[in-house]
Design an enzyme around this catalytic site. Structure first.
Site, mmCIF file in Angstrom:
data_model
loop_
_atom_site.group_PDB
_atom_site.id
_atom_site.type_symbol
_atom_site.label_atom_id
_atom_site.label_comp_id
_atom_site.label_asym_id
_atom_site.label_seq_id
_atom_site.Cartn_x
_atom_site.Cartn_y
_atom_site.Cartn_z
ATOM 1 N N ASP A 1 7.993 5.515 3.994
ATOM 2 C CA ASP A 1 7.602 6.351 2.862
ATOM 3 C C ASP A 1 6.548 7.331 3.360
ATOM 4 O O ASP A 1 6.176 7.317 4.529
ATOM 5 C CB ASP A 1 7.169 5.535 1.645
ATOM 6 C CG ASP A 1 6.062 4.573 1.956
ATOM 7 O OD1 ASP A 1 5.525 4.678 3.052
ATOM 8 O OD2 ASP A 1 5.739 3.736 1.095
ATOM 9 N N ASP B 1 9.991 -2.642 -4.470
ATOM 10 C CA ASP B 1 10.469 -2.431 -3.105
ATOM 11 C C ASP B 1 10.903 -3.749 -2.466
ATOM 12 O O ASP B 1 11.545 -3.759 -1.418
ATOM 13 C CB ASP B 1 9.359 -1.818 -2.228
ATOM 14 C CG ASP B 1 9.052 -0.382 -2.628
ATOM 15 O OD1 ASP B 1 9.943 0.252 -3.216
ATOM 16 O OD2 ASP B 1 7.934 0.083 -2.368
HETATM 17 P P1 ATP Z 1 5.843 7.524 -1.448
HETATM 18 O O1 ATP Z 1 7.068 6.789 -1.829
HETATM 19 O O2 ATP Z 1 6.027 8.356 -0.254
HETATM 20 O O3 ATP Z 1 4.618 6.703 -1.380
HETATM 21 P P2 ATP Z 1 5.011 8.624 -3.932
HETATM 22 O O4 ATP Z 1 3.670 8.020 -3.865
HETATM 23 O O5 ATP Z 1 5.106 10.027 -4.335
HETATM 24 O O6 ATP Z 1 5.715 8.612 -2.574
HETATM 25 P P3 ATP Z 1 5.599 7.062 -6.231
HETATM 26 O O7 ATP Z 1 4.329 6.310 -6.159
HETATM 27 O O8 ATP Z 1 6.836 6.370 -6.595
HETATM 28 O O9 ATP Z 1 5.922 7.740 -4.855
HETATM 29 O O10 ATP Z 1 5.361 8.260 -7.236
HETATM 30 C C1 ATP Z 1 6.403 9.075 -7.701
HETATM 31 C C2 ATP Z 1 5.812 10.279 -8.374
HETATM 32 O O11 ATP Z 1 5.114 9.894 -9.555
HETATM 33 C C3 ATP Z 1 4.783 11.002 -7.514
HETATM 34 O O12 ATP Z 1 5.366 11.968 -6.704
HETATM 35 C C4 ATP Z 1 3.882 11.640 -8.561
HETATM 36 O O13 ATP Z 1 4.400 12.887 -8.978
HETATM 37 C C5 ATP Z 1 3.944 10.681 -9.718
HETATM 38 N N1 ATP Z 1 2.787 9.789 -9.713
HETATM 39 C C6 ATP Z 1 2.256 9.125 -8.671
HETATM 40 N N2 ATP Z 1 1.217 8.382 -9.022
HETATM 41 C C7 ATP Z 1 1.052 8.566 -10.362
HETATM 42 C C8 ATP Z 1 0.164 8.042 -11.359
HETATM 43 N N3 ATP Z 1 -0.784 7.177 -11.041
HETATM 44 N N4 ATP Z 1 0.315 8.482 -12.612
HETATM 45 C C9 ATP Z 1 1.290 9.334 -12.950
HETATM 46 N N5 ATP Z 1 2.154 9.839 -12.080
HETATM 47 C C10 ATP Z 1 2.060 9.480 -10.792
#
Ligand code: ATP
Length: 915
Positions: free
Chosen positions: A338, A657
């Site tokens: 990721d 996951d």
């Molecule tokens: P990775 O899988 O590479 O860690 P990521 O952190 O972007 O990527 P997720 O944590 O699934 O993956 O987050 C998906 C999306 O949700 C993010 O791209 C962001 O736009 C949004 N997001 C992340 N954290 C928050 C949060 N705490 N509150 C609201 N939206 C969030």
């Protein structure tokens, strides 16, 4: 440790499920807002003991010792000892018994060391708990929890103690470890009847279970052995699994060899007796064959080499949870990683904000509160922003601060974030405009929330602000755009929302590699006290906050090293496609050489959902960046790669996951940000969450395997040589050049002081320039089998040659046999140098790279001098002092053998193409 009995907490421990929240808090003398004071917690800790289970039901030391006797070789040796005893050969009998004992003790020590190393590593993965103490939120080690502590729980956490829920929000727990029920159970705070069983106590959560969704606040009612899991001791069994596919196949190989050798031994014995040879001598020869030719010590030595590899990896911040993973690591062909935190530093900084009609730039870095917000466009007056003229900006920042679960606390005089880095960045940006977060929370009390999850990609909170209630929502920008029909302007006027323009703005920001979050709100009536998904429509758009999260420098090199090592690096992220692609570009990930690109450079989860399994497999061959992927799609991707014969390492951190981590060949969880659920499912945990650590682990995995093969290539010819010497003597009807006791001496001393030193070989410099090992292919290539045979036959020739030569010089049988033993040992010692590299000449290996090797050889030589000259050894082993000329011949012959092996390496390097 902890009994929790006979003290004031008993009532809470046993009956909390039937009591109201207020009663439980009262009995435990605690408050859900203030928690315990640290002094009270410390005194309770003294009273009830730490929150750990008294006994890991590891195999007891005695059992392990007894198990060492259960080996076919030892059965044979014991039988041999009894037979020699029966024949009044008391010295031989005691030597054989002595050898058995030494063998068992060595096996026991080696195995205990391996188990100890693995157990120690497991304990480094300490579980933490978020609690309220002295009125503030704190992270403490889970073993410091005491009854009365107020604990926060959220999706992915492993519950560390038995708790009574005080608040719950869509809280669901997987209690299969306790009740056997595999479906998550929904929990709330209502008491239940006193008589109900564990599975129906819906207001309780038990130690060892995993939170699968939602959030809860709970009060600890039992810790350590007083917990339910502490009482069901079978569940606590944590015995280390020391078997791996390799050790299993080696054991199988030894087993088959055992039967073949026993067969040959019986045949040789029969042939000798028929020829009229004395039965006792023939029996001894058959025993010598069994003792010499069976590589019984191999599986144990392999385990030790793997365990040493595990310790090396831990030093490089990769903690192996399951021993077989060490083997698989070296063969990894695809790493699915990721983005956030693994490839990037996960230190988010909001650097741009865009509202309907204005753009802003933020100065300052990381979690420092210092910094300004400046206009880029939309304002004639380019000076500092103000609440009156930049209303939408102010509301957007306010939404970010309120719809947020993170907090900053001072730890050792350093401002430390507790919570999600994305949310931390939003708190910092709000502070930069002058918002006081604590005051804001007092003005706008949170009434309800929909927690963030990777599937939803948003979070929503309901607040009581003055005389109205407001819903704030934040999340992935596209999701928020979908919810909005209006937008707030900088002049505090609401207008119709132009989604096309918003999407274009989002694309531009994402193309710069920024993570973009959208913000929205809606007014709600005062009566409303819950927020639900159905409320999230026709919202008012507030703006975007775009954050930078720089790539990790060391990860750039690591990705490059992986690609050079023939390993594909695939980014699978929950982030926006453009952001993902921009970050991937900085690692060169989209430019890896691949099958014909049928699909684009990046594929989204949405596109993935429309593909058939075959198409997904095709996509996996050509696409290296997957964006906006839902956790359950990761499982599909792993399967597709595996179906295409890849050995997949996959990273993950969230509760969802876990299935993908289990499915992957090397499930890799994040030590810092990963949930306990992910760690439990993983084979390896990265204590620094860094991609570079995966690369380091793969490198170590390859090195361990290399050393393993070196060990096997060194060990097998010795067995083969001994077997051949005895077999030839048996079938040709000639005197044995070495007695069984002497063969035992060779095996024991060489394995203990020579072979195992190869485990400490440093990795060869070209280890990451080779292609990954194909697990389908036998670990010993044809070349290596050939070398083993050549060295085995060489040993046969030199031993027989010198034995008969010495005899022809009128040497006594004892002297000739002493020469045989010494030539065997000296060839094995020099051959050890040959084995330091299987491809390169021994003189190219740095002696100081592994000082254990010269140490082992010197030790071996000292033992041989004792064996040859010490009278007691002469009595025990029937050895005899040698002349200088015999020694000269031994060394000349041995050096010749060593040079022959190098010649074989040279010829192969010159004329056979290398892989
Ligand atoms: P990775 O899988 O590479 O860690 P990521 O952190 O972007 O990527 P997720 O944590 O699934 O993956 O987050 C998906 C999306 O949700 C993010 O791209 C962001 O736009 C949004 N997001 C992340 N954290 C928050 C949060 N705490 N509150 C609201 N939206 C969030």
């Amino acid at each position: 440790m902890n009994k929790n009995t006979g003290n004031a907490f008993d009532e809470a421990t046993h009956n909390s499920h039937a009591l109201s929240v207020a009663d439980v808090l009262r009995i435990l003398n605690t408050s859900s807002r203030q928690g315990l004071t640290s002094t009270e917690a410390a005194s309770r800790l003294k009273l009830v003991g730490p929150n750990i289970l008294r006994e890991y039901r590891d195999e007891s030391s005695w059992m392990r010792f007894v198990r060492q006797w259960h080996q076919p070789l030892l059965y044979i040796l014991n039988a041999a000892a009894f037979i020699t005893l029966f024949l009044h050969e008391y010295v031989d009998a005691s030597v054989i018994f002595g050898v058995v004992l030494v063998n068992v003790t060595l096996g026991y020590i080696q195995e205990s060391k391996a188990v100890k190393a693995l157990t120690a590593l497991r304990q480094t993965l300490q579980v933490e708990a978020r609690v309220v103490r002295d009125g503030g939120t704190e992270r403490i080690a889970a073993h410091d929890l005491v009854p009365g502590d107020i604990l926060f729980l959220e999706a992915g956490d492993k519950v560390s103690a038995d708790v009574r829920l005080v608040e719950s929000n869509e809280y669901r727990v997987n209690e299969s470890s306790l009740t056997g029920e595999s479906l998550p159970v929904e929990k709330d705070i209502q008491p239940v009847s006193r008589e109900v069983g564990l599975a129906d106590r819906t207001c309780m959560s038990y130690a060892g279970t995993l939170v699968s969704a939602g959030q809860a606040k709970a009060v600890v009612v039992a810790t350590g052995d007083a917990t339910e899991i502490g009482r069901i001791s079978e569940l606590v069994s944590q015995a280390e699994e020391l078997e791996t596919p390799l050790t299993r196949s080696i054991s199988r190989f030894s087993q088959i060899l055992l039967y073949i050798i026993l067969g040959l031994g019986v045949a040789g014995f029969g042939a000798g007796v028929l020829r009229g040879e004395p039965m006792v001598e023939m029996l001894m020869a058959a025993i010598a064959l069994a003792v010499g030719a069976i590589p019984e010590g191999l599986p144990a030595a392999v385990t030790v080499i793997l365990a040493i590899g595990v310790s090396r990896m831990a030093k490089r911040k990769a903690v192996i949870r399951r021993l077989p993973a060490v083997e698989t690591l070296g063969g990894t062909t695809v790493i699915c990683t990721d983005k956030t935190g693994t490839l990037t530093v996960n230190q988010m900084t909001v650097s741009r904000i865009e509202v309907l009609d204005r753009q802003y730039e933020l100065t300052g870095q990381g979690y420092e509160f210092e910094g300004e917000i400046l206009h880029i466009t939309g304002s004639k007056d380019n000076s500092i922003v103000s609440k009156e003229r930049d209303y939408a900006l102010f509301e957007c920042l306010k939404a970010g601060a309120l719809c947020n679960d993170a907090t900053f606390v001072m730890q050792d005089n350093v401002q430390t974030l507790i919570g999600d880095p994305t949310e931390g960045a939003l708190l910092v940006s709000a502070v930069k405009i002058g918002i006081n977060i604590d005051e804001l929370f007092l003005q706008c009390k949170r009434i309800d929330a929909i927690p963030f999850s990777s599937e939803r990609q948003y979070m929503a909170t309901l607040h009581e602000c003055g005389d109205e209630n407001i819903i704030y929502v934040k999340g992935a920008a596209e999701r928020i755009i979908e919810f909005c029909t209006q937008a707030l302007g900088s002049d505090n006027h609401v207008v119709c929302f132009d989604t096309a323009t918003a999407r274009a703005t989002l694309s531009t920001l994402a193309e710069e590699g920024m993570r973009v979050l959208g913000f929205a709100y809606s007014h709600s009536s005062r009566e409303r006290n819950v927020v639900e998904q159905s409320d999230l429509s026709e919202l008012v758009f507030l703006g975007f906050q775009a954050m930078i999260d720089p790539p990790r420098k060391e990860a750039v090199h690591a990705v490059d090293a992986c690609m050079k090592a023939g390993i594909r690096v695939v980014m699978i992220t929950g982030d926006h496609a453009h952001t993902a692609l921009a970050i991937a570009e900085s690692f060169n990930i989209p430019n890896q050489k691949m099958a014909t690109p049928t699909f684009g450079r990046v594929m989204t989860g949405e596109q993935l959902a429309t593909l058939t399994d075959d198409e997904v497999e095709q996509a996996c061959r050509s696409v290296s960046v997957f964006a906006r992927v839902a956790p359950e799609q990761k499982l599909r991707l792993v399967r597709a790669f595996q179906h295409d014969h890849a050995i997949v390492a996959m990273t993950g951190d969230g509760v969802n996951d876990a299935p993908a981590l289990k499915q992957a060949d090397i499930g890799t969880a994040m030590g810092k940000t990963g949930t306990e659920a992910a760690k439990e499912a993983a084979d390896m945990v990265l204590t620094d969450d860094n991609f570079a650590t995966i690369e380091a682990a793969v490198e170590e995995g390859r090195a361990v395997f290399d050393n393993l093969i070196k060990f096997i290539v060194w060990n097998l010819p010795i067995n083969l040589g001994e077997g051949l010497v005895v077999l030839c003597a048996l079938f040709l009807g000639i005197t044995l050049p070495m007695t069984p006791v002497q063969i035992l001496w060779i095996n024991m001393t060489t394995a203990g002081s020579l072979g195992i030193m190869l485990a400490f070989e440093p990795m060869e410099s070209d280890i990451m320039e080779r292609t990954p090992r194909d697990p389908q292919v036998s670990i010993l290539s044809f070349d290596l089998v050939l070398r083993i045979t050549v060295v085995g036959v060489l040993l046969l020739v030199v031993v027989f040659g010198l034995f008969f030569y010495e005899r022809s010089l009128n040497a006594s049988l004892e002297q000739a046999r002493t020469v045989s033993v010494n030539v065997f040992v000296v060839v094995s010692s020099l051959y050890l140098l040959n084995c330091r590299s299987l491809r390169h000449p021994f003189w190219r290996q740095n002696v100081r790279g592994n000082l254990w090797i010269p140490f082992g050889i010197v030790l071996m030589m000292i033992l041989q001098v004792l064996y040859t000259y010490l009278p007691v050894m002469n009595d025990l082993f029937k050895s005899s002092p040698l002349s200088w000329s015999s020694w000269l011949r031994i060394f000349m012959v041995s050096f010749t053998a060593m040079l022959l092996v190098e010649l074989e390496k040279f010829i192969r390097a010159k004329f056979v193409p290398q892989t």
